[in-house]
Scaffold this motif. Structure first.
Motif, PDB file in Angstrom:
ATOM      1  N   ALA A  42       0.830  -1.205   0.000  1.00 19.49           N
ATOM      2  CA  ALA A  42       0.000   0.000   0.000  1.00 19.49           C
ATOM      3  C   ALA A  42       0.867   1.259   0.000  1.00 19.49           C
ATOM      4  O   ALA A  42       0.583   2.231  -0.730  1.00 19.49           O
ATOM      5  CB  ALA A  42      -0.927  -0.014   1.215  1.00 19.49           C
ATOM      6  N   LEU A  43       1.933   1.278   0.795  1.00 22.14           N
ATOM      7  CA  LEU A  43       2.812   2.436   0.803  1.00 22.14           C
ATOM      8  C   LEU A  43       3.511   2.611  -0.539  1.00 22.14           C
ATOM      9  O   LEU A  43       3.668   3.742  -1.026  1.00 22.14           O
ATOM     10  CB  LEU A  43       3.848   2.292   1.920  1.00 22.14           C
ATOM     11  N   ARG A  51       7.807  10.208   0.116  1.00 26.57           N
ATOM     12  CA  ARG A  51       8.765   9.708   1.097  1.00 26.57           C
ATOM     13  C   ARG A  51       8.393   8.315   1.587  1.00 26.57           C
ATOM     14  O   ARG A  51       9.237   7.437   1.690  1.00 26.57           O
ATOM     15  CB  ARG A  51       8.823  10.693   2.279  1.00 26.57           C
ATOM     16  N   TRP A  52       7.104   8.114   1.900  1.00 26.52           N
ATOM     17  CA  TRP A  52       6.676   6.795   2.361  1.00 26.52           C
ATOM     18  C   TRP A  52       6.876   5.744   1.276  1.00 26.52           C
ATOM     19  O   TRP A  52       7.288   4.607   1.566  1.00 26.52           O
ATOM     20  CB  TRP A  52       5.208   6.835   2.792  1.00 26.52           C
ATOM     21  N   ALA A  53       6.595   6.089   0.038  1.00 23.76           N
ATOM     22  CA  ALA A  53       6.750   5.124  -1.060  1.00 23.76           C
ATOM     23  C   ALA A  53       8.215   4.748  -1.247  1.00 23.76           C
ATOM     24  O   ALA A  53       8.546   3.571  -1.483  1.00 23.76           O
ATOM     25  CB  ALA A  53       6.170   5.698  -2.345  1.00 23.76           C
ATOM     26  N   ARG A  54       9.111   5.733  -1.149  1.00 21.67           N
ATOM     27  CA  ARG A  54      10.540   5.426  -1.300  1.00 21.67           C
ATOM     28  C   ARG A  54      11.041   4.558  -0.148  1.00 21.67           C
ATOM     29  O   ARG A  54      11.808   3.617  -0.355  1.00 21.67           O
ATOM     30  CB  ARG A  54      11.342   6.731  -1.379  1.00 21.67           C
ATOM     31  N   PHE A  55      10.588   4.879   1.060  1.00 20.21           N
ATOM     32  CA  PHE A  55      10.950   4.056   2.219  1.00 20.21           C
ATOM     33  C   PHE A  55      10.455   2.621   2.023  1.00 20.21           C
ATOM     34  O   PHE A  55      11.179   1.647   2.290  1.00 20.21           O
ATOM     35  CB  PHE A  55      10.350   4.666   3.489  1.00 20.21           C
ATOM     36  N   ALA A  56       9.213   2.487   1.572  1.00 19.90           N
ATOM     37  CA  ALA A  56       8.624   1.152   1.430  1.00 19.90           C
ATOM     38  C   ALA A  56       9.316   0.333   0.350  1.00 19.90           C
ATOM     39  O   ALA A  56       9.491  -0.880   0.495  1.00 19.90           O
ATOM     40  CB  ALA A  56       7.132   1.281   1.125  1.00 19.90           C
ATOM     41  N   GLU A  57       9.723   0.979  -0.742  1.00 21.70           N
ATOM     42  CA  GLU A  57      10.419   0.237  -1.803  1.00 21.70           C
ATOM     43  C   GLU A  57      11.762  -0.285  -1.289  1.00 21.70           C
ATOM     44  O   GLU A  57      12.136  -1.443  -1.567  1.00 21.70           O
ATOM     45  CB  GLU A  57      10.636   1.136  -3.013  1.00 21.70           C
ATOM     46  N   ASP A  58      12.472   0.535  -0.536  1.00 21.53           N
ATOM     47  CA  ASP A  58      13.740   0.078   0.039  1.00 21.53           C
ATOM     48  C   ASP A  58      13.502  -1.081   1.003  1.00 21.53           C
ATOM     49  O   ASP A  58      14.235  -2.081   0.982  1.00 21.53           O
ATOM     50  CB  ASP A  58      14.416   1.243   0.759  1.00 21.53           C
ATOM     51  N   HIS A  91      -2.409   1.406   9.229  1.00 18.43           N
ATOM     52  CA  HIS A  91      -1.594   2.547   8.827  1.00 18.43           C
ATOM     53  C   HIS A  91      -1.505   2.654   7.309  1.00 18.43           C
ATOM     54  O   HIS A  91      -1.524   3.757   6.749  1.00 18.43           O
ATOM     55  CB  HIS A  91      -0.192   2.434   9.432  1.00 18.43           C
ATOM     56  N   GLY A  92      -1.424   1.519   6.644  1.00 22.54           N
ATOM     57  CA  GLY A  92      -1.333   1.529   5.191  1.00 22.54           C
ATOM     58  C   GLY A  92      -2.664   1.575   4.483  1.00 22.54           C
ATOM     59  O   GLY A  92      -2.725   1.531   3.254  1.00 22.54           O
ATOM     60  N   ARG A  93      -3.745   1.641   5.286  1.00 22.10           N
ATOM     61  CA  ARG A  93      -5.105   1.660   4.722  1.00 22.10           C
ATOM     62  C   ARG A  93      -5.344   0.437   3.857  1.00 22.10           C
ATOM     63  O   ARG A  93      -6.013   0.498   2.807  1.00 22.10           O
ATOM     64  CB  ARG A  93      -5.337   2.943   3.924  1.00 22.10           C
TER      65      ARG A  93
END
Length: 566
Positions: free
Chosen positions: A374-375, A386-393, A495-497
């Motif tokens: 979801a992120l 920012r959340w998407a980049r964190f989640a991909e890592d 949190h990620g809906r």
């Protein structure tokens, strides 16, 4: 004079007429490869075909007698090359089922590092395939599996042995990418030699039919994790040769043997490669198309063992990676799986879905993967935020890429299992067979707010065959099943809906850690599960220890647990 480089591998044995099988070999030069059986006029021969300087044949053996066991030899240009001179193993045989025979025994597992040479220390403990081979060879009356299902990571292209590293270093400069990983077809072939020339495994694969499917390490760790991962790989100067060679070698060493003689007869690529003096470019063109457009190729396949239907599903190459339509299977692959599962209801008593990646994970891990997905698609902060980049890592570092990381595909598979397991013609069991996670467990789902399917539905996970898992990850998997782990998972999902799955599930056996194999014995509408672990014994030998026996179709029969998990 032609020599036998690798094999023979007994791949397909017909369970309908009981009179046909296929045997795969690699030879040192072009020749006519022949399988000659001990009894009657059964046998077959085939001219080799050439790929990248290597020579192969897949021999269709005909004239077998249903309900029989016959020893066979392999001859190259009329000279016997198998069994090996002075072999300590019994003759390789082809066992055919009696027409209408009910019992089917299927052993499965995944994740196998090649065993070290005889006499060398094995840092990860006894190899379950080696140990199975030793036990079968020692007892001619032992009941062998009707099929050995290898559910991914048959070779490790990115985690090579010291011996292979030395071989690579003599061939090229390991300071240049991809470093101490395989780079081309010749190096992939080296991995198969190292793995399948193991004497015990070589004999086992010559006498027990096998079905195979790839997972990530057959090509590279985290293969097709995400669109951004793939874009980064394609931008490197070495990736194209790596992926094309990986698919080419998979087609030759694993995929061809998954097909029945009738499927081989209608396979245009197989016919073209055999008709050419050198099929390398023709196969390379095919794999280039497969890499560019995965939907144009199907690596998944179906095998029927009497009234047992096996669907082996490609969960690596068939992915759709774009975040806005992310799916474990592309549309064509998903339709194929649905059609095969629902075709001719009532014609099978057990449905086995072989997928290298587990459908049901520990709940914390499931929710973490859904939260991560979801992120990544931008539920918090939008795509690319920012959340998407964190989640991909995090996705790449933590291998968050199972069915749960493809939420729509998870629900689609759940709905298909419910549909296949429902109705007056429902099978007795629907079993999802998986590996990948380096431990074994049994999980069972409950359908929320609705009557579930009448079939018994189970996630049967078994790995590794020969590998290891750090203690910290063991603790993480155990915590993932705990009540606290479940609560933490639901917090992440909120949190990620991420929506709540339509099912809940619980672990009903396990977890077990070690080198191991599961075996399903299916007879009529009954199903019995056994888990065997490879364990060292006094004197340096190893043996199989049965740690679980469980009747899957009669809940009133208690499990037989013979040893502690670890």
């Amino acid at each position: 004079m032609a020599a036998l480089r690798l094999g023979p591998l007994l791949r397909y044995v017909d369970r309908e007429a009981g009179d046909t099988a296929t045997v795969w070999v690699e030879t040192s030069r072009p020749c006519t490869a022949e399988v000659r059986c001990e009894e009657g006029d059964s046998g077959g021969l085939s001219r080799t075909f050439q790929i990248a300087g290597h020579h192969y044949a897949l021999i269709t053996v005909t004239g077998l007698r249903p309900g029989s066991e016959t020893a066979y030899e392999v001859l190259l240009d009329g000279r016997r090359v198998w069994p090996l001179e002075g072999s300590r193993f019994p003759p390789s045989t082809i066992r055919t089922p009696a027409v209408g025979g009910e019992e089917v025994r299927v052993s499965f597992g995944s994740c196998r590092w090649a065993a070290p040479a005889e006499g060398e220390h094995d840092p990860v403990g006894p190899d379950a395939l080696d140990t199975l081979a030793t036990s079968l060879a020692a007892d001619p009356t032992a009941i062998r599996p009707d099929a050995l299902l290898l559910l991914g990571d048959q070779v490790y292209a990115d985690e090579i042995s010291k011996a292979t590293r030395s071989w690579l270093a003599a061939r090229r400069d390991l300071r240049e990418p991809p470093g101490a990983e395989v780079a081309d077809y010749e190096e992939y072939a080296r991995l198969y030699y190292e793995s399948w020339l193991d004497p015990e495994v070589r004999w086992l694969l010559s006498t027990v039919p096998s079905c195979m499917i790839f997972d990530d390490h057959d090509v590279i760790d985290d293969w097709n994790t995400s669109a951004s991962w793939l874009a980064e790989m394609r931008a490197t100067p070495w990736w194209r040769e790596r992926i094309l060679s990986g698919l080419m070698s998979y087609w030759v060493y694993q995929h061809l043997g998954n097909l029945s003689p009738s499927e081989l007869a209608s396979d245009e690529l197989y016919a073209a490669v055999r008709a050419l003096p050198d099929g390398t470019e023709r196969l390379r063109e095919f794999t280039a198309r497969a890499d560019a457009d995965p939907a144009c190729v199907r690596w998944s396949y179906r095998r029927d063992f009497g009234r047992v239907r096996l669907l082996m599903v490609d969960t690596r190459a068939a992915r759709v990676l774009e975040e806005d339509r992310r799916a474990m299977l592309d549309d064509a692959e998903a339709r194929w799986l649905r059609d095969q599962a629902l075709e001719d209801p009532g014609s099978y008593d057990h449905l086995l879905i072989g997928t290298s990646l587990p459908w049901l994970l520990p709940p914390l891990i499931h929710d973490a993967e859904g939260w991560n997905a979801a992120l990544c698609r931008g539920e918090r902060g939008g795509p690319g935020g920012r959340w998407a980049r964190f989640a991909e890592d995090l996705r790449r570092r933590s291998d968050l890429e199972h069915w749960a990381a493809f939420p729509a595909s998870f629900e689609q598979l759940t709905d298909l299992i419910a549909e296949a397991g429902s109705g007056p013609a429902a099978p007795a069991t629907v079993c999802v067979l998986s590996g990948d996670v380096h431990h074994a467990y049994v999980a069972e789902p409950d359908w929320r707010g609705a009557a579930g399917p009448s079939a018994r539905v189970l996630q049967l996970t078994c790995s590794p065959v020969h590998n290891t898992i750090p203690a910290s990850i063991r603790l993480g998997f155990r915590f993932g099943w705990s009540r606290t782990g479940r609560r933490l998972g639901r917090f992440l999902a909120r949190h990620g809906r991420a929506g709540e799955p339509r099912i809940d599930w619980r672990k009903t056996s396990g977890p077990w850690f070690g080198n191991q194999l599961m075996t399903l014995t299916l007879r009529g509408r009954s199903a019995v599960l056994r888990l065997d672990q490879a364990r060292a014994r006094r004197g340096g030998n190893a043996g199989l220890a049965t740690v679980l026996e469980r009747d899957l179709t009669d809940p009133a029969v208690p499990d037989t647990v013979r040893a502690a998990g670890d």
